[in-house]
Design a protein around this motif. Structure first.
Motif, PDB file in Angstrom:
ATOM      1  N   SER A  91    -101.165  49.834   5.647  1.00  0.00           N
ATOM      2  CA  SER A  91    -100.648  48.726   6.398  1.00  0.00           C
ATOM      3  C   SER A  91     -99.300  48.342   5.840  1.00  0.00           C
ATOM      4  CB  SER A  91    -101.609  47.568   6.264  1.00  0.00           C
ATOM      5  OG  SER A  91    -101.090  46.501   6.969  1.00  0.00           O
ATOM      6  N   LEU A  92     -98.453  48.097   6.719  1.00  0.00           N
ATOM      7  CA  LEU A  92     -97.106  47.807   6.266  1.00  0.00           C
ATOM      8  C   LEU A  92     -96.811  46.341   6.378  1.00  0.00           C
ATOM      9  CD1 LEU A  92     -95.572  50.731   8.128  1.00  0.00           C
ATOM     10  CD2 LEU A  92     -96.237  50.611   5.747  1.00  0.00           C
ATOM     11  N   GLN A  93     -97.843  45.651   6.552  1.00  0.00           N
ATOM     12  CA  GLN A  93     -97.682  44.255   6.805  1.00  0.00           C
ATOM     13  C   GLN A  93     -97.003  43.519   5.687  1.00  0.00           C
ATOM     14  OE1 GLN A  93    -100.715  43.450   8.723  1.00  0.00           O
ATOM     15  NE2 GLN A  93    -100.532  41.281   8.868  1.00  0.00           N
ATOM     16  N   ALA A  94     -96.130  42.703   6.017  1.00  0.00           N
ATOM     17  CA  ALA A  94     -95.451  41.966   4.975  1.00  0.00           C
ATOM     18  C   ALA A  94     -96.231  40.729   4.622  1.00  0.00           C
ATOM     19  CB  ALA A  94     -94.076  41.560   5.431  1.00  0.00           C
ATOM     20  N   THR A  95     -96.417  39.935   5.572  1.00  0.00           N
ATOM     21  CA  THR A  95     -97.155  38.726   5.290  1.00  0.00           C
ATOM     22  C   THR A  95     -98.414  38.741   6.104  1.00  0.00           C
ATOM     23  OG1 THR A  95     -95.587  37.911   6.833  1.00  0.00           O
ATOM     24  CG2 THR A  95     -95.492  37.020   4.597  1.00  0.00           C
ATOM     25  N   PRO A  96     -99.434  38.661   5.430  1.00  0.00           N
ATOM     26  CA  PRO A  96    -100.697  38.647   6.147  1.00  0.00           C
ATOM     27  C   PRO A  96    -100.673  37.479   7.106  1.00  0.00           C
ATOM     28  CG  PRO A  96    -100.999  38.420   3.788  1.00  0.00           C
ATOM     29  CD  PRO A  96     -99.557  38.511   4.017  1.00  0.00           C
ATOM     30  N   SER A  97    -101.066  37.754   8.207  1.00  0.00           N
ATOM     31  CA  SER A  97    -100.993  36.700   9.188  1.00  0.00           C
ATOM     32  C   SER A  97    -102.180  35.791   9.040  1.00  0.00           C
ATOM     33  CB  SER A  97    -101.013  37.325  10.551  1.00  0.00           C
ATOM     34  OG  SER A  97    -101.736  36.515  11.415  1.00  0.00           O
ATOM     35  N   ILE A 104    -105.512  43.989  19.266  1.00  0.00           N
ATOM     36  CA  ILE A 104    -105.983  44.977  20.194  1.00  0.00           C
ATOM     37  C   ILE A 104    -107.241  45.640  19.687  1.00  0.00           C
ATOM     38  CG2 ILE A 104    -103.745  45.511  21.111  1.00  0.00           C
ATOM     39  CD1 ILE A 104    -103.950  47.983  19.231  1.00  0.00           C
ATOM     40  N   SER A 105    -107.407  45.526  18.439  1.00  0.00           N
ATOM     41  CA  SER A 105    -108.591  46.178  17.936  1.00  0.00           C
ATOM     42  C   SER A 105    -109.768  45.286  18.184  1.00  0.00           C
ATOM     43  CB  SER A 105    -108.444  46.403  16.445  1.00  0.00           C
ATOM     44  OG  SER A 105    -107.274  45.816  16.004  1.00  0.00           O
ATOM     45  N   PRO A 106    -110.724  45.849  18.793  1.00  0.00           N
ATOM     46  CA  PRO A 106    -111.922  45.078  19.063  1.00  0.00           C
ATOM     47  C   PRO A 106    -112.518  44.582  17.758  1.00  0.00           C
ATOM     48  CG  PRO A 106    -112.138  47.381  19.786  1.00  0.00           C
ATOM     49  CD  PRO A 106    -110.766  47.210  19.239  1.00  0.00           C
ATOM     50  N   ALA A 107    -112.478  45.380  16.812  1.00  0.00           N
ATOM     51  CA  ALA A 107    -113.038  44.972  15.542  1.00  0.00           C
ATOM     52  C   ALA A 107    -112.046  45.230  14.430  1.00  0.00           C
ATOM     53  CB  ALA A 107    -114.309  45.739  15.260  1.00  0.00           C
ATOM     54  N   PRO A 108    -111.229  44.294  14.229  1.00  0.00           N
ATOM     55  CA  PRO A 108    -110.236  44.491  13.187  1.00  0.00           C
ATOM     56  C   PRO A 108    -110.959  44.617  11.871  1.00  0.00           C
ATOM     57  CG  PRO A 108    -110.052  42.316  14.194  1.00  0.00           C
ATOM     58  CD  PRO A 108    -111.214  42.994  14.823  1.00  0.00           C
ATOM     59  N   SER A 109    -110.650  45.590  11.193  1.00  0.00           N
ATOM     60  CA  SER A 109    -111.358  45.730   9.951  1.00  0.00           C
ATOM     61  C   SER A 109    -110.414  45.388   8.839  1.00  0.00           C
ATOM     62  CB  SER A 109    -111.844  47.146   9.799  1.00  0.00           C
ATOM     63  OG  SER A 109    -111.302  47.933  10.787  1.00  0.00           O
ATOM     64  N   MET A 138    -102.808  42.261  12.924  1.00  0.00           N
ATOM     65  CA  MET A 138    -102.214  43.553  13.247  1.00  0.00           C
ATOM     66  C   MET A 138    -102.006  44.296  11.951  1.00  0.00           C
ATOM     67  SD  MET A 138     -99.302  42.958  16.057  1.00  0.00           S
ATOM     68  CE  MET A 138     -98.693  41.527  15.243  1.00  0.00           C
ATOM     69  N   SER A 139    -102.333  45.505  11.985  1.00  0.00           N
ATOM     70  CA  SER A 139    -102.067  46.283  10.799  1.00  0.00           C
ATOM     71  C   SER A 139    -100.597  46.626  10.784  1.00  0.00           C
ATOM     72  CB  SER A 139    -102.887  47.558  10.822  1.00  0.00           C
ATOM     73  OG  SER A 139    -102.320  48.437  11.755  1.00  0.00           O
ATOM     74  N   SER A 140    -100.179  47.033   9.650  1.00  0.00           N
ATOM     75  CA  SER A 140     -98.773  47.357   9.582  1.00  0.00           C
ATOM     76  C   SER A 140     -98.460  48.564  10.433  1.00  0.00           C
ATOM     77  CB  SER A 140     -98.389  47.630   8.144  1.00  0.00           C
ATOM     78  OG  SER A 140     -99.218  48.661   7.677  1.00  0.00           O
ATOM     79  N   ILE A 141     -99.459  49.391  10.557  1.00  0.00           N
ATOM     80  CA  ILE A 141     -99.240  50.536  11.433  1.00  0.00           C
ATOM     81  C   ILE A 141     -99.018  50.037  12.847  1.00  0.00           C
ATOM     82  CG2 ILE A 141    -100.473  52.404  12.580  1.00  0.00           C
ATOM     83  CD1 ILE A 141     -99.351  53.394  10.127  1.00  0.00           C
ATOM     84  N   ASP A 142     -99.802  49.068  13.197  1.00  0.00           N
ATOM     85  CA  ASP A 142     -99.602  48.486  14.515  1.00  0.00           C
ATOM     86  C   ASP A 142     -98.170  48.020  14.671  1.00  0.00           C
ATOM     87  OD1 ASP A 142    -102.808  46.808  14.796  1.00  0.00           O
ATOM     88  OD2 ASP A 142    -102.201  48.896  14.852  1.00  0.00           O
ATOM     89  N   ARG A 143     -97.753  47.347  13.628  1.00  0.00           N
ATOM     90  CA  ARG A 143     -96.412  46.793  13.709  1.00  0.00           C
ATOM     91  C   ARG A 143     -95.389  47.905  13.795  1.00  0.00           C
ATOM     92  NH1 ARG A 143     -96.526  41.477  11.564  1.00  0.00           N
ATOM     93  NH2 ARG A 143     -98.626  41.018  10.842  1.00  0.00           N
ATOM     94  N   LEU A 144     -95.619  48.877  12.985  1.00  0.00           N
ATOM     95  CA  LEU A 144     -94.670  49.981  12.965  1.00  0.00           C
ATOM     96  C   LEU A 144     -94.639  50.662  14.327  1.00  0.00           C
ATOM     97  CD1 LEU A 144     -92.766  51.583  11.210  1.00  0.00           C
ATOM     98  CD2 LEU A 144     -94.659  53.056  10.567  1.00  0.00           C
ATOM     99  N   ALA A 333    -104.298  52.515  16.242  1.00  0.00           N
ATOM    100  CA  ALA A 333    -103.378  53.129  15.310  1.00  0.00           C
ATOM    101  C   ALA A 333    -104.027  53.854  14.150  1.00  0.00           C
ATOM    102  CB  ALA A 333    -102.453  52.068  14.759  1.00  0.00           C
ATOM    103  N   SER A 334    -105.173  53.436  13.853  1.00  0.00           N
ATOM    104  CA  SER A 334    -105.765  54.045  12.685  1.00  0.00           C
ATOM    105  C   SER A 334    -105.862  55.544  12.806  1.00  0.00           C
ATOM    106  CB  SER A 334    -107.133  53.466  12.455  1.00  0.00           C
ATOM    107  OG  SER A 334    -107.815  53.393  13.677  1.00  0.00           O
ATOM    108  N   GLN A 335    -105.915  55.957  13.993  1.00  0.00           N
ATOM    109  CA  GLN A 335    -105.976  57.394  14.159  1.00  0.00           C
ATOM    110  C   GLN A 335    -104.791  58.055  13.528  1.00  0.00           C
ATOM    111  OE1 GLN A 335    -106.346  58.338  18.147  1.00  0.00           O
ATOM    112  NE2 GLN A 335    -108.290  57.304  18.402  1.00  0.00           N
ATOM    113  N   LYS A 336    -103.727  57.405  13.686  1.00  0.00           N
ATOM    114  CA  LYS A 336    -102.555  57.988  13.104  1.00  0.00           C
ATOM    115  C   LYS A 336    -102.700  58.078  11.603  1.00  0.00           C
ATOM    116  CE  LYS A 336     -99.438  55.401  14.366  1.00  0.00           C
ATOM    117  NZ  LYS A 336     -98.375  56.026  13.709  1.00  0.00           N
ATOM    118  N   VAL A 337    -103.182  57.032  11.133  1.00  0.00           N
ATOM    119  CA  VAL A 337    -103.310  57.002   9.706  1.00  0.00           C
ATOM    120  C   VAL A 337    -104.187  58.124   9.227  1.00  0.00           C
ATOM    121  CG1 VAL A 337    -104.013  55.668   7.783  1.00  0.00           C
ATOM    122  CG2 VAL A 337    -103.060  54.557   9.789  1.00  0.00           C
ATOM    123  N   SER A 338    -105.203  58.294   9.972  1.00  0.00           N
ATOM    124  CA  SER A 338    -106.157  59.262   9.503  1.00  0.00           C
ATOM    125  C   SER A 338    -105.523  60.624   9.301  1.00  0.00           C
ATOM    126  CB  SER A 338    -107.295  59.370  10.488  1.00  0.00           C
ATOM    127  OG  SER A 338    -106.809  59.894  11.686  1.00  0.00           O
TER     128      SER A 338
END
Lengths: 1045, 216
Positions: A91-97, A104-109, A138-144, A333-338
């Motif tokens: 996650s590239l998130q800077a500040t946790p929201s 968008i994720s039904p189940a944000p993990s 949003m994960s940072s990947i989401d943001r990215l 997005a997690s797919q990407k990560v994977s």
């Protein structure tokens, strides 16, 4: 001036505002693209290119808190639990929201975040204390990913990128590539030497990986690359940072707003504000690499880690699993990560999915995200019809883009492979996707071998048939999980070798060998879970009819990605550099009979099925099997439907199948009789339109629809069109070309073309009016491959796609001389001429006609139409090229008008289509039901009397009468009745016109469809289960005639 | 390609907005800034309303006009004299044309006049023609007087604006003016009208009356 304005055309982000009048500044709302804030109604003074500010501006940011916690990847135990618990997403998130908005994720993990733009605070990895109670929405990947349009704006020149980046804080970056040229990343370096300094680093392609020039860390795609370099600088002087406004965006809507700005974001207030805050908050802090996220890049030279033993699964594997699991939930997005787990995955060469579009159109829906990163072909579902269309729209004109994507990056969606396959909990998407990759590649590989060696004949047809690969995908999803494991294993072993190979070809060979081996392996080791009979002898056609009604869940239907879906196009044999296109390899018309059987049996098959499966994988496989069955049911219905229609069209027992057959026969018969190519092609197009029209109204189609999947009419039409292309055009293609060639040989046009081709070839580029670079040898090579593929293709749609790709290559080569410059027709046409002069003109001439006339009239062509026109025009220009003047003589009025008339024809066709059909077809049997069916064209005004006259001519029987068999009886028809109203009064498919002797008492019919007379070999003839059958149908010779087409 | 089709079709989900699609052809001498003008127009808009195209010879852009979305498919033509003969293929059936000249080059104005003449003679009778005196930012080098062009345009019934692709002056205005001038009938019933014009190849409405017009 030209140059200047060209530039300005591009620099909107920099030059800020275009004055615009208010109406223009309203963005028209666009279908299927949810936009959060309603466009301001009047903002003439506003920047036209700036969308409304987000409803809530990013809150002023607290200093970056330590990222939300997740157990650091490295320390993660290997959870075998299927529950997607805290997948360590990068996650590239800077500040946790702290503003949990619907994500968008039904189940944000829980996500382990890496502070991107707030490098000062993150604690050293891997200990990441949970600092923010609220998980980021949003994960940072989401943001990215969500901000791709910002950091990778379209068509941004290096100069533009530099000037944007200069004004940004250190770490800011822009990815830019001009027209498919080498992708560059411009990074803003810290102000050490005073003046702002921008470092440009090239993104290189290594096989299907990309990596920064000078670095040996490779990635699947640019997003992954960026996300890595956001966390770790590697060879960079400084890690990359997303703009503050993005890293602090808490809501998806905010991100959308930002994203919608594209490159204009940089100059927007959004960015400026955030930047200021950012500067205050993080002065001097930017250089520290933030927390190291898990990444497992492969070094280019190194052999991949191939530890396959589950017990020694590396942390990476774990991560992979988790990512996948989370992607199951999130579908995003997690797919990407994977896929970051590079080493364990198969060598990238196998992957054919495109990477996510650089500019996600919208992040507003969860599924939207999912779609972005999913290889469309396998995850696309019709239930998301709108999404489909949106995606297509997005892909619009993106044929070239797709290619570009492919070439620069190997797909994100590729699920990680081997280790996971054994240790992971049930992973739905993964198996599906992976198998498809795997399968399709094996297929490809196997194809060659099978063909070359002529062995394994039973398998052959399936392999060679278009879209057949898809079957495999499905099949494997459904039933070959075990294979997955085996394959995974194979692949990882292979990988070692493969990685060392220098080019794809080598890898391919490797795989061929592999596939070969696989094939030869007995499928004994581990019985495949259900539905995996060992490779069958093609069974009798029993299924012919039943197949049509096959229940939806049949996972084995082969989907036909290849038609229609642009994504499909991308997925199938579209390796830009590969000579093989779907058409050439897949479409060799095989023994249809066998093919059908194969389709039907799709679950069965393949010696590969149980190859080398280890016991440890069994449980897992079962679980996955169950899941994938479910998924398969969801994702492939569209392809299944296409395939069913194709099968129906081949089914001589169906009314439609008969109609198709009749039409084909009629077309073949009349091919030589046409006076002009246009007429010939129009006739065929009309036939297709009629068939389509029939099918759309018929119960035969209705019966095939799966109630749970609703299609829009348009969608349905396009599915039917695709199926028709396959069942009608494909077998006719060869004949059509032959006839066209004959016609053109007659009118001398090909000869003329050939003669003038050399003249044009002799012209200097100046004489042609070329002002830019022309394609170099390598580009010419690519173009020639594309054009050759285009020629081989039978589907007009796919031909046009290939034409657009060709044009894209031309554009790319042009921009060599002036990167960033957009080329209009002044520049393009001369280069097009240059290219055409070096191409196979006579083939192209026929292709252009083929495309123009056979194209689905209901398709809006837009760009395709333009480039078709241009190609057509260029060809005409060459034909009439006057060497003396090195210009063209005035084109004949006819030629001048041709495009217009062509458009008219299409419009008319479309209109007819919309009206049902101007000319309909009736099938009449004579003298009894099922006998000697003929298809007769009828107009709305055709009376029964007139139809009877036609019958008299056609059947050469004067004194018979026409009646309709329906509801179990023959009903006489009144001579004055309109034939079509009689037809329409009947249930489609449940009636039959019979032209018979007056006195004849007709034998009760079984089916509405005309049938061929006996005798059919018993094993060949199966009656549909739902009919009380009598008359044997479908003599073998009929089938043969079909095949011989 | 197919993407195109469904792209158009996706309009079906759009409520309440009429969508009219027009083919607009760009004519003018080489290097008068035809493509720059259009690029300025296209790129100056919101990205999301602009469709990605493989190159700048064909561009598509929509503008909003009251309750109607007017979508332009912009067909650029090669300005070289040697390709003159191909132009009819592009402009036949076009509903709108922009004839561009360079105010610093009188010969391009002459060429523009020739284009206008040809259009009026050979293009669709009701084609909307706009004359654009481009490079207005180079006013100091002006060789074609505004009044001269203006007068000509009035006499021949053209829309006329001096534009600058560089400064964006009048670029959007020009397209907007064209959009406004497009036949009302198309706006009212794009399907029908466009069909009669025989050019609605790209008209998404043509095949989805139910989608676009159903609500209206």
């Amino acid at each position: 001036m030209m140059e200047v304005s060209q530039d300005t055309g591009h620099t909107s982000p920099l030059t800020a505002a275009l004055p615009s009048t208010s109406p223009l500044s309203h963005p028209p709302s666009r279908p299927c693209r949810p936009r959060p804030p309603p466009p301001p109604t009047a903002k003439s003074s506003q920047l036209p290119s700036r969308p409304p500010l987000p409803p809530s501006t990013p809150p002023s940011l607290p200093p970056p808190l330590p990222p939300v916690l997740a157990p650091p990847p490295s320390s993660l135990p290997l959870p075998l639990s299927p529950t997607p618990v805290s997948p360590p997403l990068i996650s590239l998130q800077a500040t946790p929201s702290s503003d949990p908005t619907p994500s968008i994720s039904p189940a944000p993990s829980p996500i382990s975040t890496v502070s991107l733009s707030s490098p000062n605070s993150p604690p050293p990895p891997p200990v990441i204390p949970p600092s923010s109670p609220a998980p980021p929405s949003m994960s940072s990947i989401d943001r990215l990913v969500g901000s791709t349009s910002v950091w990778q704006p379209r068509e941004l020149s290096q100069e533009q990128a530099t000037s944007i980046i200069e004004k940004e804080p250190a770490g800011a970056f822009l990815v830019h590539s001009v027209e498919d040229k080498a992708t560059m990343i411009s990074v803003r370096l810290p102000d050490e030497q005073g003046a702002p300094h921008v470092h440009n680093v090239t993104v290189k392609q290594h096989k299907t990986f990309i990596h920064l020039e000078g670095s040996s860390l490779v990635f699947d795609d640019i997003v992954k690359l960026i996300s890595f370099y956001c966390a770790s600088r590697d060879i960079l002087a400084i890690p990359l940072r997303l703009p503050q406004a993005i890293t602090t965006a808490t809501k998806r809507e905010d991100l959308e707003v930002i994203s919608s700005l594209g490159a204009d974001f940089w100059t927007s207030d959004l960015n400026q504000q955030a930047k200021n805050k950012d500067l205050v908050l993080h002065q001097n802090d930017t250089i520290q690499p933030s927390l190291y996220i898990y990444i497992n890049p492969v070094t280019v030279e190194d052999k991949p880690d191939k530890d396959l033993n589950p017990s020694t699964l590396s942390k990476h594997d774990v991560i992979t699993n988790q990512n996948i699991t989370s992607s199951l939930q999130n579908g995003e997005a997690s797919q990407k990560v994977s896929t970051q787990v590079k080493p364990q995955t198969k060598s990238g060469q196998e992957i054919k999915y495109k990477r996510p579009p650089p500019r996600p159109p919208s992040l507003s829906t969860g599924s939207g995200m999912g779609l972005l990163f999913c290889p469309a072909p396998s995850l696309q579902t019709s239930s998301s019809a709108t999404q489909d269309t949106e995606k297509k729209e997005e892909g619009r004109g993106g044929v070239g883009d797709r290619e570009e994507r492919k070439s620069t990056s190997p797909l994100p969606c590729r699920p990680p492979v081997p280790p996971q396959s054994r240790a992971a909990p049930p992973l739905r998407p993964a198996p599906v996707r992976r198998t498809s990759h795997r399968k399709s590649n094996d297929r490809e590989a196997g194809e060659g071998t099978a063909r070359e060696k002529g062995q394994n004949p039973a398998k052959k047809p399936e392999r060679e048939e278009g879209g057949e690969r898809e079957v495999d995908k499905n099949r494997s999803k459904a039933g070959q999980l075990g294979e997955d494991a085996a394959e995974a294993e194979d692949s990882s072993q292979q990988q070692e070798d493969e990685v060392n190979k220098d080019d794809k070809e080598d890898e391919k060979e490797e795989k061929e060998v592999k596939a070969e081996e696989d094939k030869q392996k007995p499928s004994t080791q581990c019985p495949p879970p259900a539905k995996r009979p060992s490779r069958p002898v093609p069974p009798p056609r029993v299924n012919l009819n039943l197949g049509i009604k096959m229940p939806p869940p049949s996972p084995a239907r082969r989907p036909d990605v290849s038609l229609y879906s642009p994504q499909g196009g991308a997925a199938l044999g579209t390796d830009p550099d590969s000579c093989s296109t779907s058409s050439t390899e897949e479409e060799v018309e095989p023994n249809q009979e066998q093919e059908q059987n194969h389709n039907r049996l799709s679950e069965s098959r393949s010696p590969k099925a149980a190859v080398r499966r280890k016991p440890t994988t069994v449980m897992l496989d079962r679980a996955r099997y169950r899941l994938s069955t479910v998924i398969t049911g969801l994702i492939s219905h569209e392809r299944r439907l296409t395939q069913r229609i194709v099968e129906l069209a081949r089914d001589p027992l169906s009314y439609f199948g008969n109609l198709v057959k009749e039409h084909r026969a009629f077309t073949l018969e009349t091919l030589p009789n046409h006076a002009s190519s246009t007429e010939l092609l129009q006739e065929i197009r009309q036939m297709m339109t009629q068939l389509k029209s029939y099918l759309l109204q018929s119960t035969e189609l209705q019966a095939m629809l799966e109630p749970q999947h609703q299609y829009t009419q348009d969608k349905l039409e396009s599915i039917v069109e695709a199926a028709l292309c396959k069942s009608v055009l494909k077998p006719l293609r060869e004949h059509i070309y032959q006839s066209l060639e004959k016609l053109h040989a007659g009118d001398n046009s090909l000869k003329q073309l050939a003669q003038n081709q050399s003249a044009v070839l002799g012209s200097t580029t100046t004489a042609l009016g070329v002002t830019t670079a022309v394609p170099e040898a390598s580009a010419m090579e690519k173009i020639s491959i594309k054009l050759n593929n285009l020629h081989q293709e039978y589907s007009p749609q796919k031909k046009i796609e290939l034409l657009l790709k060709t044009c894209k290559i031309i554009y790319d080569s042009m921009s060599v001389s002036g990167p960033g410059r957009a080329h209009g027709a002044d520049d393009f046409l001369p280069v097009m001429m240059y290219v055409l002069a070096r191409s196979n003109l006579s083939a192209l001439q026929l292709d252009v006609e083929y495309m123009m006339e056979l194209m689905d009239p209901s398709l809006t062509l837009g760009e395709g139409s333009y480039y078709l026109t241009t190609t057509y025009g260029a060809l005409e220009h060459i034909k009439t090229f006057d060497q003396q003047r090195s210009a063209t003589r005035q084109l004949s009025r006819e030629v001048q008008d041709s495009i217009h008339r062509w458009e008219r024809r299409r419009t008319l066709n479309q209109e007819r289509m919309a009206q049902g059909s101007v000319r309909d077809f009736l099938t009449v049997c004579c003298p009894e039901i099922g006998t000697n069916p003929k298809t007769l064209g009828v107009l709305p005004t055709t009376t029964i009397q007139q139809l009877a006259e036609q019958c008299a001519t056609r059947f050469e029987q004067e004194s018979f009468i026409l009646s309709v068999y329906k509801d179990g009886v023959h009903q006489p028809t009144a001579p004055t009745e309109l034939a079509l109203s009689v037809k329409n009064s009947c249930q489609p498919g449940a009636y039959c016109f019979v032209y018979h002797p007056i006195s004849q008492s007709v034998t009760p019919a079984i089916r509405s469809c005309p049938k061929d007379p006996p005798p059919a070999p018993p094993e060949e003839c199966f009656l549909p289960a739902d009919v009380t059958a009598v008359s044997p149908v479908e003599p073998e010779e009929e089938e043969e005639s079909l095949i011989s087409l | 390609m197919s993407s195109r089709g469904s792209g158009g079709r996706s309009n079906g989900t759009l409520p309440q907005t009429k969508i009219c699609q027009f083919k607009l052809v760009l004519l003018g001498d080489m290097a008068v800034g035809k493509s720059s003008l259009v690029l300025r127009f296209v790129k100056g808009q919101f990205d999301e309303f602009q469709e990605t195209t493989i190159g700048a010879a064909f561009l598509a852009q929509s503008v909003c006009l009251d309750d109607t979305t007017v979508k332009f498919e912009i067909w650029d033509t090669a300005g070289q004299e040697r390709y003159h003969s191909l132009a009819p293929m592009y402009y036949r059936g076009a509903q709108a044309a922009i004839v561009v000249f360079d105010i610093t080059k009188p010969e391009t104005f002459e060429r523009a006049k020739a284009w206008v003449k040809e259009l009026q003679r050979q293009a669709s009778p009701n084609i909307v023609i706009a004359l654009a005196g481009n490079k207005a930012d180079l006013a100091e080098k002006r060789l074609v007087e505004y009044e001269e062009a203006q007068t000509y345009a009035e006499d021949t019934g053209l829309l006329f604006m001096e534009t600058s692709a560089k400064t964006a002056m009048n670029v959007n205005e020009l397209f907007l003016a064209i959009a406004k001038k497009m036949p009302k009938t198309d706006t009212q019933n794009p399907t029908h009208a466009a069909r009669h014009r025989g050019v609605n190849l790209q008209d998404p409405d043509a095949h989805s009356t139910r989608a676009c017009c159903g609500g209206n």
